[in-house]
Design a protein around this motif. Structure first.
Motif, PDB file in Angstrom:
ATOM      1  N   SER A 193       0.827  -1.211   0.000  1.00 45.46           N
ATOM      2  CA  SER A 193       0.000   0.000   0.000  1.00 45.46           C
ATOM      3  C   SER A 193       0.856   1.253   0.000  1.00 45.46           C
ATOM      4  O   SER A 193       0.610   2.188  -0.778  1.00 45.46           O
ATOM      5  CB  SER A 193      -0.936   0.006   1.215  1.00 45.46           C
ATOM      6  N   LEU A 196       2.452   1.775  -3.324  1.00 49.50           N
ATOM      7  CA  LEU A 196       1.499   2.328  -4.285  1.00 49.50           C
ATOM      8  C   LEU A 196       1.256   3.805  -4.016  1.00 49.50           C
ATOM      9  O   LEU A 196       1.164   4.610  -4.955  1.00 49.50           O
ATOM     10  CB  LEU A 196       0.183   1.554  -4.203  1.00 49.50           C
ATOM     11  N   TYR A 197       1.167   4.185  -2.742  1.00 50.28           N
ATOM     12  CA  TYR A 197       0.945   5.591  -2.395  1.00 50.28           C
ATOM     13  C   TYR A 197       2.110   6.461  -2.861  1.00 50.28           C
ATOM     14  O   TYR A 197       1.909   7.589  -3.324  1.00 50.28           O
ATOM     15  CB  TYR A 197       0.770   5.757  -0.884  1.00 50.28           C
ATOM     16  N   ARG A 220      -3.353   2.886 -12.475  1.00 47.13           N
ATOM     17  CA  ARG A 220      -4.456   1.931 -12.392  1.00 47.13           C
ATOM     18  C   ARG A 220      -3.934   0.503 -12.477  1.00 47.13           C
ATOM     19  O   ARG A 220      -4.391  -0.380 -11.740  1.00 47.13           O
ATOM     20  CB  ARG A 220      -5.482   2.201 -13.497  1.00 47.13           C
ATOM     21  N   CYS A 222      -0.990  -0.488 -11.557  1.00 45.06           N
ATOM     22  CA  CYS A 222      -0.309  -0.768 -10.282  1.00 45.06           C
ATOM     23  C   CYS A 222      -1.316  -1.160  -9.211  1.00 45.06           C
ATOM     24  O   CYS A 222      -1.075  -2.066  -8.411  1.00 45.06           O
ATOM     25  CB  CYS A 222       0.486   0.454  -9.824  1.00 45.06           C
ATOM     26  N   GLN A 223      -2.465  -0.474  -9.228  1.00 48.00           N
ATOM     27  CA  GLN A 223      -3.504  -0.786  -8.254  1.00 48.00           C
ATOM     28  C   GLN A 223      -4.068  -2.186  -8.489  1.00 48.00           C
ATOM     29  O   GLN A 223      -4.289  -2.947  -7.539  1.00 48.00           O
ATOM     30  CB  GLN A 223      -4.614   0.262  -8.351  1.00 48.00           C
ATOM     31  N   GLN A 226      -1.618  -4.698  -7.294  1.00 51.23           N
ATOM     32  CA  GLN A 226      -1.658  -4.866  -5.845  1.00 51.23           C
ATOM     33  C   GLN A 226      -2.783  -5.817  -5.436  1.00 51.23           C
ATOM     34  O   GLN A 226      -2.600  -6.683  -4.580  1.00 51.23           O
ATOM     35  CB  GLN A 226      -1.837  -3.516  -5.147  1.00 51.23           C
ATOM     36  N   TYR A 227      -3.942  -5.663  -6.077  1.00 61.65           N
ATOM     37  CA  TYR A 227      -5.062  -6.549  -5.753  1.00 61.65           C
ATOM     38  C   TYR A 227      -4.731  -8.000  -6.104  1.00 61.65           C
ATOM     39  O   TYR A 227      -5.048  -8.924  -5.341  1.00 61.65           O
ATOM     40  CB  TYR A 227      -6.319  -6.103  -6.503  1.00 61.65           C
ATOM     41  N   ILE A 267     -13.791   0.960  -7.712  1.00 61.12           N
ATOM     42  CA  ILE A 267     -12.632   1.483  -8.430  1.00 61.12           C
ATOM     43  C   ILE A 267     -12.826   1.346  -9.935  1.00 61.12           C
ATOM     44  O   ILE A 267     -12.542   2.262 -10.705  1.00 61.12           O
ATOM     45  CB  ILE A 267     -11.352   0.751  -7.982  1.00 61.12           C
TER      46      ILE A 267
END
Length: 293
Positions: A193, A196-197, A220, A222-223, A226-227, A267
Motif C-alpha cells: 500500500s 502504491l501511495y 491503475r 499498479c492498483q 496490488q489486488y 474502483i
C-alpha cells in the motif's frame, strides 16, 4: 515462541552494533499496542469514524449553497507532499523493521517457518508488540490524516461519492483490527500500500508542478497488480492457516478481504466514468472545432 518474537534477543542485529535508522529506536522496538496508546480504544474508533462521516455530510450540505470552489491555495499540494513523505517513511521503516525482526528472531522458528511464511502468517498467540506493529500503528494514524483529503475534495467542489467516504471509514477500522488482533498479512499489505501511495503521490505532485505526466493508466495497473498480489498472498495465508499451525488474526483478515472485494467494483466504476468523461470532452471539442471550421 510467539511471546518472545517481539522482544530483542542477544542475537541478531544488536550484536553488530549498527542498527537501521527506523528499527533501533526504543519507541519503535519497544512498542506495545494497549489501552495506553492513543487511539487504541473501541470508543475512540467508533466516535472518530462516526464523526468523520457526519462531518462530511454537514460540510457537503453547507457547501451546496456555494457555486464556486473554495480557494485553498497551497493546502492541497502540502497535503499530498505530507502523504508522500509519510508513505516513504512508513515503507522504509516497515521494511527495515521486518528485516530486523527476521534477523533477531529467526532462530526461534527456523525449522518450522521461513521468513516469507512469517511475513504472510504470524503464529497463533502473537502479541501486537514490537517494530512491525509500530509501523502498522503509524499507518493507522495516517488514515486519520487522509480524512483531510475528503474535505479538500469537498471544498474544491469535486464529485464525492458515498463510496469514497465509506471506504475511508472502513480502512480505519481495518487498520485498528490489524493491531487489536495481531492480524497476519499486515506487513505485506502495508508495504504494498505504501509503495502504491508513493507512486501515486509522486504523480500528483508532478501534475501540480505542471509536468502532467501521462501515468494515469500505469497507476491503475499498479492498483490492479496490488489486488492480484494480495489475492495470491491471501491464498498462501489460507493454506498456511489450515495446513500448518494456524495464523493469527484470521477474523480481522476476513474483514479486510471483504473490504477489498467490495471496493474493487467501485474502483472499476470510477475508472470507467473517467474514461467516459474523457471521451465526452474530446467529442465536444471535436464538434466545436468542426463548427468553427
Amino acid at each position: 515462541m510467539a511471546k518472545d518474537r517481539f522482544h530483542p534477543s542477544s542475537r541478531g542485529l544488536s550484536h553488530h552494533g549498527m542498527l537501521p535508522l527506523f528499527s533501533h529506536h526504543p519507541v519503535v522496538s519497544e512498542f506495545h499496542w494497549d489501552h495506553s496508546v492513543w487511539g487504541s480504544s473501541w470508543l475512540f474508533l467508533i466516535v472518530s469514524v462516526l464523526g468523520y462521516v457526519i462531518s462530511v455530510q454537514i460540510v457537503k450540505m453547507l457547501l451546496s449553497f456555494r457555486r464556486r470552489p473554495v480557494p485553498l491555495g497551497p493546502i492541497p499540494a502540502l497535503y499530498n507532499f505530507g502523504l508522500l513523505v509519510a508513505s516513504v517513511v512508513m515503507f522504509a521503516g516497515c521494511l527495515q523493521s521486518t528485516m530486523a525482526e527476521i534477523a533477531e528472531t529467526r532462530w526461534l522458528w527456523q525449522r518450522s517457518k521461513t521468513p516469507f511464511e512469517w511475513i504472510i502468517c504470524f503464529p497463533m498467540g502473537t502479541r501486537p508488540a514490537g517494530r512491525v506493529f509500530f509501523w502498522s500503528y503509524i499507518f493507522y494514524l495516517s488514515k486519520f490524516y487522509e480524512f483531510t483529503g475528503t474535505f479538500i475534495l469537498l471544498f474544491q467542489k469535486q464529485n464525492l461519492s458515498s463510496g469514497h467516504v465509506i471506504r475511508n471509514a472502513m480502512v480505519v477500522i481495518m487498520c485498528f483490527l490489524w493491531l487489536q488482533f495481531a492480524q497476519s498479512l499486515q506487513i505485506f499489505v502495508l508495504l504494498s500500500s505504501t509503495g502504491l501511495y508513493i507512486t501515486m503521490y509522486v504523480y500528483l505532485s508532478l501534475c501540480r508542478m505542471g509536468y502532467a505526466p501521462h501515468f494515469e493508466n500505469a497507476l491503475r495497473y499498479c492498483q490492479i497488480a496490488q489486488y492480484v498480489s494480495l489475492l495470491l498472498a491471501s491464498i498462501v495465508l489460507i493454506g498456511l492457516h489450515y495446513y500448518k499451525e494456524g495464523c493469527s488474526g484470521m477474523g480481522a483478515w476476513l474483514f479486510g478481504a471483504f473490504l477489498d472485494l467490495s471496493s474493487l467494483p467501485f474502483i472499476l466504476v470510477v475508472n470507467k466514468q473517467k474514461k467516459q468523461r474523457h471521451v465526452f470532452n474530446n467529442t465536444q471539442k471535436g464538434s466545436i472545432t468542426s463548427k468553427t471550421e
